[in-house]
Design an enzyme around this catalytic site. Sequence first.
Site, short mmCIF file in Angstrom:
data_model
loop_
_atom_site.label_atom_id
_atom_site.label_comp_id
_atom_site.label_asym_id
_atom_site.label_seq_id
_atom_site.Cartn_x
_atom_site.Cartn_y
_atom_site.Cartn_z
N SER A 239 28.74 71.24 58.33
CA SER A 239 29.44 72.37 59.40
C SER A 239 28.68 73.60 58.81
O SER A 239 28.55 74.41 59.79
CB SER A 239 31.06 72.33 59.23
OG SER A 239 31.42 72.17 57.74
N HIS A 269 32.11 63.33 58.40
CA HIS A 269 32.40 64.76 57.74
C HIS A 269 33.69 64.81 58.18
O HIS A 269 34.63 64.12 57.59
CB HIS A 269 31.25 65.77 58.48
CG HIS A 269 31.54 66.97 57.97
ND1 HIS A 269 31.96 67.25 56.64
CD2 HIS A 269 30.86 68.39 58.45
CE1 HIS A 269 31.56 68.72 56.39
NE2 HIS A 269 31.23 69.34 57.60
N HIS A 316 30.94 60.78 48.32
CA HIS A 316 30.36 62.24 48.72
C HIS A 316 28.93 62.15 48.46
O HIS A 316 28.45 61.74 47.44
CB HIS A 316 31.34 63.21 47.89
CG HIS A 316 31.19 64.78 48.60
ND1 HIS A 316 30.23 65.56 48.15
CD2 HIS A 316 32.04 65.21 49.37
CE1 HIS A 316 30.31 66.51 48.71
NE2 HIS A 316 31.53 66.44 49.38
N ARG A 325 39.90 69.36 45.53
CA ARG A 325 40.54 69.53 46.70
C ARG A 325 41.56 68.37 46.81
O ARG A 325 42.86 68.42 47.25
CB ARG A 325 39.84 69.65 47.92
CG ARG A 325 38.93 70.94 47.62
CD ARG A 325 37.97 71.04 48.95
NE ARG A 325 37.01 69.79 48.79
CZ ARG A 325 35.98 69.57 50.04
NH1 ARG A 325 35.70 70.39 50.83
NH2 ARG A 325 35.35 68.46 49.90
N ASP A 371 39.57 64.59 52.15
CA ASP A 371 40.00 63.95 53.33
C ASP A 371 40.95 62.86 53.03
O ASP A 371 41.85 62.40 53.79
CB ASP A 371 38.91 63.42 54.34
CG ASP A 371 38.06 64.41 54.66
OD1 ASP A 371 38.77 65.67 55.19
OD2 ASP A 371 37.01 64.56 54.90
N1 NMX Z 1 32.60 53.34 51.71
C1 NMX Z 1 31.78 52.40 52.19
N2 NMX Z 1 30.26 52.58 51.66
C2 NMX Z 1 30.25 54.05 51.24
C3 NMX Z 1 30.85 54.98 51.11
C4 NMX Z 1 32.39 54.68 51.47
N3 NMX Z 1 33.28 55.60 51.31
N4 NMX Z 1 30.48 55.97 50.62
C5 NMX Z 1 28.96 55.71 50.40
N5 NMX Z 1 28.94 54.25 51.00
C6 NMX Z 1 27.71 53.84 51.10
C7 NMX Z 1 26.78 54.61 51.92
O1 NMX Z 1 27.07 54.22 53.21
C8 NMX Z 1 25.56 54.02 51.86
O2 NMX Z 1 25.30 52.86 52.41
P1 NMX Z 1 23.71 52.11 52.70
O3 NMX Z 1 22.86 52.23 51.68
O4 NMX Z 1 24.00 50.89 53.09
O5 NMX Z 1 23.18 53.23 53.86
C9 NMX Z 1 25.35 53.96 50.21
O6 NMX Z 1 26.86 53.78 49.96
C10 NMX Z 1 25.00 55.08 49.54
O7 NMX Z 1 25.64 56.28 50.10
P2 NMX Z 1 25.62 57.55 49.00
O8 NMX Z 1 24.54 58.12 48.72
O9 NMX Z 1 26.82 57.26 47.97
O10 NMX Z 1 26.39 58.59 49.89
P3 NMX Z 1 25.91 59.50 51.15
O11 NMX Z 1 25.65 60.99 50.46
O12 NMX Z 1 24.82 59.02 52.04
O13 NMX Z 1 27.22 59.96 52.16
C11 NMX Z 1 29.42 60.34 52.64
C12 NMX Z 1 28.33 60.50 51.60
C13 NMX Z 1 30.61 61.08 52.36
C14 NMX Z 1 28.94 60.44 53.96
C15 NMX Z 1 29.91 58.81 52.36
O14 NMX Z 1 30.31 58.78 50.91
C16 NMX Z 1 30.79 58.12 53.14
O15 NMX Z 1 30.50 57.97 54.48
N6 NMX Z 1 32.23 58.27 52.97
C17 NMX Z 1 33.28 57.76 53.90
C18 NMX Z 1 33.31 58.84 54.91
C19 NMX Z 1 34.17 60.18 54.29
O16 NMX Z 1 35.08 60.23 53.61
N7 NMX Z 1 33.52 61.33 54.89
C20 NMX Z 1 34.05 62.59 54.26
C21 NMX Z 1 33.40 63.14 53.24
C22 NMX Z 1 33.87 64.83 52.93
N8 NMX Z 1 34.25 65.60 54.01
O17 NMX Z 1 35.00 66.10 54.45
O18 NMX Z 1 33.25 66.05 54.80
C1 MLT Z 2 32.77 69.49 52.88
O1 MLT Z 2 33.76 70.06 52.67
O2 MLT Z 2 31.93 70.11 53.78
C2 MLT Z 2 32.61 67.93 52.61
O3 MLT Z 2 33.19 67.79 51.45
C3 MLT Z 2 31.05 67.47 52.61
C4 MLT Z 2 30.19 68.02 51.99
O4 MLT Z 2 30.23 69.04 50.86
O5 MLT Z 2 29.01 67.48 51.95
#
Ligand code: NMX
Ligand code: MLT
Length: 433
Positions: A239, A269, A316, A325, A371
């Site tokens: 964002s 996100h 994350h 948070r 979240d």
């Molecule tokens: N559950 C299952 N798999 C996960 C999760 C999770 N919570 N977090 C990461 N992974 C997987 C990810 O999909 C990836 O899989 P692949 O190799 O098959 O593509 C692998 O672990 C490596 O990912 P990371 O490098 O640890 O995470 P990345 O930086 O790519 O993504 C998020 C970060 C936040 C997108 C990821 O952790 C996620 O999808 N979390 C769940 C959704 C979430 O809670 N999002 C909110 C983030 C905060 N916000 O408010 O924005």
């Molecule tokens: C945010 O608050 O924007 C989320 O934690 C995602 C991020 O920092 O990448």
Amino acid sequence: MKMKEVLRQKIEAHRTRTVRLLKEYGDTEISKVTIAQAIGGARGVRCLVTDVSYLDPFEGIRFRGRTIPETFEALPKVPGKEYPYVESFFYYMMTSDIPTMEETLEVVEEFKKRRNLPDYVKGIMRAMPKDTHPMTMFSAGILAMQRESVFVEKYNEGMSKFDYWEPTLEDVLNLLPKLPSLAAFIYRLKYKDDDQIADNPELDMGGNFAHQMGIEAPYDDVARMYFILHSDHESGNVSAHTTHLVASALSDAYYSLSAGINGLAGPLHGLANQEVLSWTMKFMDGLEGKEPTEEVIKEALWATLNSGQVIPGYGHAVLRKTDPRYTSQREFCLKNLPDYPLFKVISMIYQVAPGVLEEQGKAKNPWPNVDAQSGVIQWYYGLTEWDFYTVLFGIGRAIGVLTNITWDRALGYPIERPKSVTTDMLEEAAGIK
Ligand code: NMX
Ligand code: MLT
């Protein structure tokens, strides 16, 4: 307005630092880029500059150099309340100075003058199909107000680029106070038969939001806490980066924020806060009245992973520990709703999920993010319509991203335009072509 004069002095002092870095040290390397980073979402590439907040992977966020508890502690509080005025936080984020009560109240009064939602926006909201997602309505409402941009008006008249920040600030001061009014309007339109509640001119931003939502105290303090906690997470998150990117084309604050909000609406996100609640409710429904146990939660988490989905609220891109948070909201729950069954389930998930993710071995960070803990508080205070949760995130996020684009203009950051390469080029660089 005092805040604007303080900001003017800060901007003038800061410009010399940026100009010097560019002129004298422009070739100094601060990051290198690997193939994994080029393919993998630029993770860890240092190529953005902001002084509004900084995210340390282990400590979490600092707003203008202060941790979350330090920020809450330092800012002027609404009399009789536990959390600070959101307006004082806005002053702090813009200027990096903690405002006095007098300086805070000046912003409070300024926001009050500007917060009424125009009738044409209400008309647009009412014309949207009833099943439209609240984030779509929120983004559309912001975009609809673009016609009011002072930046566009001044730009069209012809303006020096050194002055860009002033009409940008004017747009921010017009737009930000309207966001809680827009959000509450959407909420009451969608879920309360369009039974709208009039603005209460006695109340600050958090207080008036709770009032217009129709939710009793201490929801006003919940709103203050939420908006501050969700405000900023340095520049690279979707964002913030989207808002910055769109603003870099000199698109005004309305275009830029609306775009940033669209990014926040993605399930990886900000939408993750609604996903956490829907996951948890689905899980509880499946229990058919039985007590949740750690064992059953573990099974449900594995079922989610095995079906190829993510566990919402965990993981994350930058953080490598529990998000402060999350901790801040957990502390609020321990104080205000310690025995609430849904909070107990969320706490049980916290006990189990990191181990499950570690065992699976994919996520780099198995710990909860903001979240995972935010929906339960809303649910407890009666806001059970979880598809509205990301709008709350969006109001908060606007404080950070709008502050950032004001500073982008002040420091003359150029249009953002990274370079792409082809797969052939990567193979050549790897020596396999
Ligand atoms: N559950 C299952 N798999 C996960 C999760 C999770 N919570 N977090 C990461 N992974 C997987 C990810 O999909 C990836 O899989 P692949 O190799 O098959 O593509 C692998 O672990 C490596 O990912 P990371 O490098 O640890 O995470 P990345 O930086 O790519 O993504 C998020 C970060 C936040 C997108 C990821 O952790 C996620 O999808 N979390 C769940 C959704 C979430 O809670 N999002 C909110 C983030 C905060 N916000 O408010 O924005
Ligand atoms: C945010 O608050 O924007 C989320 O934690 C995602 C991020 O920092 O990448």
